[in-house]
Design a protein around this motif. Structure first.
Motif, PDB file in Angstrom:
ATOM      1  N   ASP A 307       0.831  -1.205   0.000  1.00  0.00           N
ATOM      2  CA  ASP A 307       0.000   0.000   0.000  1.00  0.00           C
ATOM      3  C   ASP A 307       0.868   1.259   0.000  1.00  0.00           C
ATOM      4  N   ARG A 308       1.990   1.220   0.731  1.00  0.00           N
ATOM      5  CA  ARG A 308       2.904   2.359   0.768  1.00  0.00           C
ATOM      6  C   ARG A 308       3.493   2.624  -0.621  1.00  0.00           C
ATOM      7  N   ILE A 309       3.951   1.571  -1.279  1.00  0.00           N
ATOM      8  CA  ILE A 309       4.555   1.718  -2.606  1.00  0.00           C
ATOM      9  C   ILE A 309       3.527   2.224  -3.613  1.00  0.00           C
ATOM     10  N   ILE A 310       2.328   1.658  -3.559  1.00  0.00           N
ATOM     11  CA  ILE A 310       1.286   2.015  -4.520  1.00  0.00           C
ATOM     12  C   ILE A 310       0.819   3.451  -4.302  1.00  0.00           C
ATOM     13  N   GLU A 311       0.622   3.853  -3.062  1.00  0.00           N
ATOM     14  CA  GLU A 311       0.149   5.210  -2.797  1.00  0.00           C
ATOM     15  C   GLU A 311       1.221   6.245  -3.111  1.00  0.00           C
ATOM     16  N   GLN A 312       2.477   5.934  -2.831  1.00  0.00           N
ATOM     17  CA  GLN A 312       3.554   6.864  -3.172  1.00  0.00           C
ATOM     18  C   GLN A 312       3.651   7.079  -4.681  1.00  0.00           C
ATOM     19  N   SER A 313       3.409   6.022  -5.433  1.00  0.00           N
ATOM     20  CA  SER A 313       3.525   6.099  -6.892  1.00  0.00           C
ATOM     21  C   SER A 313       2.218   6.491  -7.567  1.00  0.00           C
ATOM     22  N   GLY A 314       1.104   6.449  -6.829  1.00  0.00           N
ATOM     23  CA  GLY A 314      -0.190   6.784  -7.407  1.00  0.00           C
ATOM     24  C   GLY A 314      -0.592   5.862  -8.537  1.00  0.00           C
ATOM     25  N   CYS A 315      -0.324   4.564  -8.372  1.00  0.00           N
ATOM     26  CA  CYS A 315      -0.527   3.642  -9.486  1.00  0.00           C
ATOM     27  C   CYS A 315      -1.526   2.530  -9.189  1.00  0.00           C
ATOM     28  N   GLY A 316      -2.342   2.714  -8.154  1.00  0.00           N
ATOM     29  CA  GLY A 316      -3.341   1.704  -7.847  1.00  0.00           C
ATOM     30  C   GLY A 316      -4.256   2.167  -6.738  1.00  0.00           C
ATOM     31  N   LEU A 317      -5.065   1.231  -6.246  1.00  0.00           N
ATOM     32  CA  LEU A 317      -6.008   1.548  -5.182  1.00  0.00           C
ATOM     33  C   LEU A 317      -5.826   0.556  -4.034  1.00  0.00           C
ATOM     34  N   VAL A 318      -6.138   1.005  -2.827  1.00  0.00           N
ATOM     35  CA  VAL A 318      -5.925   0.213  -1.617  1.00  0.00           C
ATOM     36  C   VAL A 318      -7.271  -0.102  -0.970  1.00  0.00           C
ATOM     37  N   VAL A 319      -7.437  -1.360  -0.535  1.00  0.00           N
ATOM     38  CA  VAL A 319      -8.677  -1.786   0.117  1.00  0.00           C
ATOM     39  C   VAL A 319      -8.340  -2.480   1.432  1.00  0.00           C
ATOM     40  N   PRO A 320      -9.268  -2.501   2.399  1.00  0.00           N
ATOM     41  CA  PRO A 320      -9.046  -3.296   3.612  1.00  0.00           C
ATOM     42  C   PRO A 320      -9.080  -4.780   3.259  1.00  0.00           C
ATOM     43  N   TYR A 321      -8.149  -5.548   3.794  1.00  0.00           N
ATOM     44  CA  TYR A 321      -8.121  -6.976   3.482  1.00  0.00           C
ATOM     45  C   TYR A 321      -9.395  -7.660   3.972  1.00  0.00           C
ATOM     46  N   GLY A 322      -9.958  -8.521   3.149  1.00  0.00           N
ATOM     47  CA  GLY A 322     -11.106  -9.334   3.522  1.00  0.00           C
ATOM     48  C   GLY A 322     -12.441  -8.641   3.434  1.00  0.00           C
ATOM     49  N   ASP A 323     -12.475  -7.362   3.064  1.00  0.00           N
ATOM     50  CA  ASP A 323     -13.724  -6.609   2.965  1.00  0.00           C
ATOM     51  C   ASP A 323     -14.276  -6.755   1.546  1.00  0.00           C
ATOM     52  N   VAL A 324     -15.182  -7.700   1.377  1.00  0.00           N
ATOM     53  CA  VAL A 324     -15.711  -8.008   0.048  1.00  0.00           C
ATOM     54  C   VAL A 324     -16.459  -6.814  -0.531  1.00  0.00           C
ATOM     55  N   ASN A 325     -17.210  -6.121   0.291  1.00  0.00           N
ATOM     56  CA  ASN A 325     -17.985  -4.974  -0.212  1.00  0.00           C
ATOM     57  C   ASN A 325     -17.081  -3.851  -0.695  1.00  0.00           C
ATOM     58  N   GLU A 326     -16.007  -3.578   0.070  1.00  0.00           N
ATOM     59  CA  GLU A 326     -15.073  -2.527  -0.344  1.00  0.00           C
ATOM     60  C   GLU A 326     -14.327  -2.926  -1.608  1.00  0.00           C
ATOM     61  N   LEU A 327     -13.964  -4.199  -1.697  1.00  0.00           N
ATOM     62  CA  LEU A 327     -13.314  -4.698  -2.913  1.00  0.00           C
ATOM     63  C   LEU A 327     -14.243  -4.553  -4.115  1.00  0.00           C
ATOM     64  N   GLU A 328     -15.507  -4.902  -3.916  1.00  0.00           N
ATOM     65  CA  GLU A 328     -16.480  -4.772  -4.997  1.00  0.00           C
ATOM     66  C   GLU A 328     -16.638  -3.305  -5.416  1.00  0.00           C
ATOM     67  N   SER A 329     -16.736  -2.400  -4.458  1.00  0.00           N
ATOM     68  CA  SER A 329     -16.896  -0.978  -4.774  1.00  0.00           C
ATOM     69  C   SER A 329     -15.704  -0.444  -5.564  1.00  0.00           C
ATOM     70  N   THR A 330     -14.523  -0.875  -5.168  1.00  0.00           N
ATOM     71  CA  THR A 330     -13.315  -0.427  -5.862  1.00  0.00           C
ATOM     72  C   THR A 330     -13.285  -0.931  -7.293  1.00  0.00           C
ATOM     73  N   LEU A 331     -13.678  -2.169  -7.495  1.00  0.00           N
ATOM     74  CA  LEU A 331     -13.704  -2.734  -8.843  1.00  0.00           C
ATOM     75  C   LEU A 331     -14.789  -2.067  -9.696  1.00  0.00           C
ATOM     76  N   ILE A 332     -15.918  -1.759  -9.098  1.00  0.00           N
ATOM     77  CA  ILE A 332     -16.967  -1.037  -9.833  1.00  0.00           C
ATOM     78  C   ILE A 332     -16.428   0.315 -10.303  1.00  0.00           C
ATOM     79  N   LYS A 333     -15.743   1.000  -9.404  1.00  0.00           N
ATOM     80  CA  LYS A 333     -15.165   2.310  -9.750  1.00  0.00           C
ATOM     81  C   LYS A 333     -14.210   2.193 -10.928  1.00  0.00           C
ATOM     82  N   LEU A 334     -13.340   1.216 -10.894  1.00  0.00           N
ATOM     83  CA  LEU A 334     -12.376   1.037 -11.975  1.00  0.00           C
ATOM     84  C   LEU A 334     -13.051   0.588 -13.266  1.00  0.00           C
ATOM     85  N   SER A 335     -14.073  -0.249 -13.147  1.00  0.00           N
ATOM     86  CA  SER A 335     -14.749  -0.753 -14.351  1.00  0.00           C
ATOM     87  C   SER A 335     -15.474   0.361 -15.094  1.00  0.00           C
TER      88      SER A 335
END
Length: 392
Positions: A307-335
């Motif tokens: 998460d540190r590497i990704i946020e410093q580089s601004g090249c991805g998104l970070v989610v709480p581990y195991g949170d299916v709803n947050e993972l789904e929301s993030t994927l919807i946003k990207l899709s």
């Protein structure tokens, strides 16, 4: 200079080992690799990445914890036997992880061989089903090995904390970056948004890597697709579920070129590791650097160092581990946001070029090797490629 690289997998594939072999060969070192074929179904000898690859067929399973201890002991014996029989055919040992370093250090004591200890994962923190008292013993042995090696390589600067209390003679940080392929840039430029939203994961199949949660999300979104490949301790359970889903394509164990091809065709990659596992809190796997090279956004879990590497580089998104709803929301946003995916991808490629590319890591590797090898025969015949200052 003759180098033997030791790895407790069959090197079929092992991208990091293959990169090391190619880089050392180009720098003038004669390279051999010895790997562990747990299935017994691969060729005993192979020609790979400019090196002779030897595979020791010793039956074992992945991810079976203490049940695998007898096989691990047989591997140590088999590796020591091979090193003993061929000790006059190498000058320096590149030992990958704790499960190869003890036989390597025995060679150092008996025949004065140089040892470079490359720690991909700190072993005691990597074990899943092992009693704590055994992990403590392994940790002490591992720190002892760090002190006895002629040089130590870590795959991320954050892992200095894991070897706290040790005093390595030389220490270098070499990130697990892929080798750049100029042809990939042209292929990426020609790609069009001609298919449904696609996610890809190629790697170790363990439930602690967010694979179960990702499959749950894919069940909710049959309009999306997941490309899945790899192997590991939870392969049966994960693949069994995947095969029941029409929007998951299972590719099995694949070579590295196919790995890159599948990842290149995806819209997003993911590496959502469980931060409760100590090694995951220091992780910087090749997946994030592959995403950088391929100009792809990646989703990672909070608290995993990624998460540190990704946020410093601004090249991805970070989610709480195991949170299916947050993972789904993030994927919807990207899709739904192709512009966001493109921007994250541009940031990813910039990070690769400026900070994490293998060309940078290769210079560090060769500079380290030239320092370790100097007492054995000077710099004669070796590539004088400069490198970053040795850390530590």
């Amino acid at each position: 200079m003759r180098v033997v690289v030791l790895r407790s997998n069959p090197i079929a594939p092992d991208p990091r080992v293959e990169k090391i072999l190619r880089s050392l060969s180009r720098a003038g070192y004669h390279t051999t690799a010895v790997g562990w074929d747990r299935s017994g179904g691969l060729p005993a000898e192979d020609d790979h990445s400019g090196a002779d690859v030897i595979r020791l067929a010793i039956p074992a399973k992945y991810g079976s914890g203490m049940q695998n201890l007898p096989a691990l002991i047989r591997w140590q014996r088999g590796l020591w036997r091979w090193l003993k029989e061929h000790h006059d055919q190498f000058d320096l040992i590149h030992a990958c992880d704790f499960d190869t370093v003890l036989p390597a250090l025995c060679c150092k004591l008996r025949w004065r061989k140089k040892v470079v200890y490359d720690i991909f994962d700190f072993y005691a923190d990597h074990l899943r089903q092992t009693p704590d008292w055994i992990k403590r013993i392994i940790r002490r042995l591992d720190l002892w090995a760090v002190n006895r090696a002629d040089a130590v390589i870590l795959v991320d600067d954050s892992r200095r904390e894991q070897i706290g209390g040790s005093k390595p003679k030389l220490l270098e940080i070499i990130y697990n970056s892929p080798v750049d392929d100029p042809m990939l840039k042209d292929a990426l430029a020609q790609e069009a948004d001609r298919r449904r939203f696609t996610i890809a994961y190629i790697g170790l199949l363990q439930k602690e890597r967010g694979l179960v949660e990702m499959l749950d999300v894919l069940l909710r979104h049959p309009e999306w697709r997941l490309d899945l490949a790899g192997f590991g301790g939870d392969e049966y359970d994960i693949v069994s579920q995947a095969r029941m889903m029409s929007n998951v394509s299972w590719h099995g164990r694949i070579d590295y070129q196919k790995t890159l091809a599948i990842s290149r065709q995806a819209d997003v990659l993911f590496a959502t590791y469980d931060p409760a596992i100590p090694n995951h809190r220091y992780s910087s796997p090749n997946k994030i650097f592959e995403a950088m090279m391929l100009a792809k956004p990646i989703i990672v879990a909070r608290g995993t160092n990624m998460d540190r590497i990704i946020e410093q580089s601004g090249c991805g998104l970070v989610v709480p581990y195991g949170d299916v709803n947050e993972l789904e929301s993030t994927l919807i946003k990207l899709s739904r946001d192709a512009d966001l995916r493109e921007q994250l991808g541009r940031n990813a490629r910039r990070a690769y070029d400026e900070n994490y590319g293998w060309a940078i890591m290769e210079k560090r590797l060769i500079a380290l090797y030239n320092r370790v090898a100097r007492p054995l025969g000077g710099q004669s015949g070796l590539n004088q490629t400069g490198g970053e200052k040795i850390h530590g």
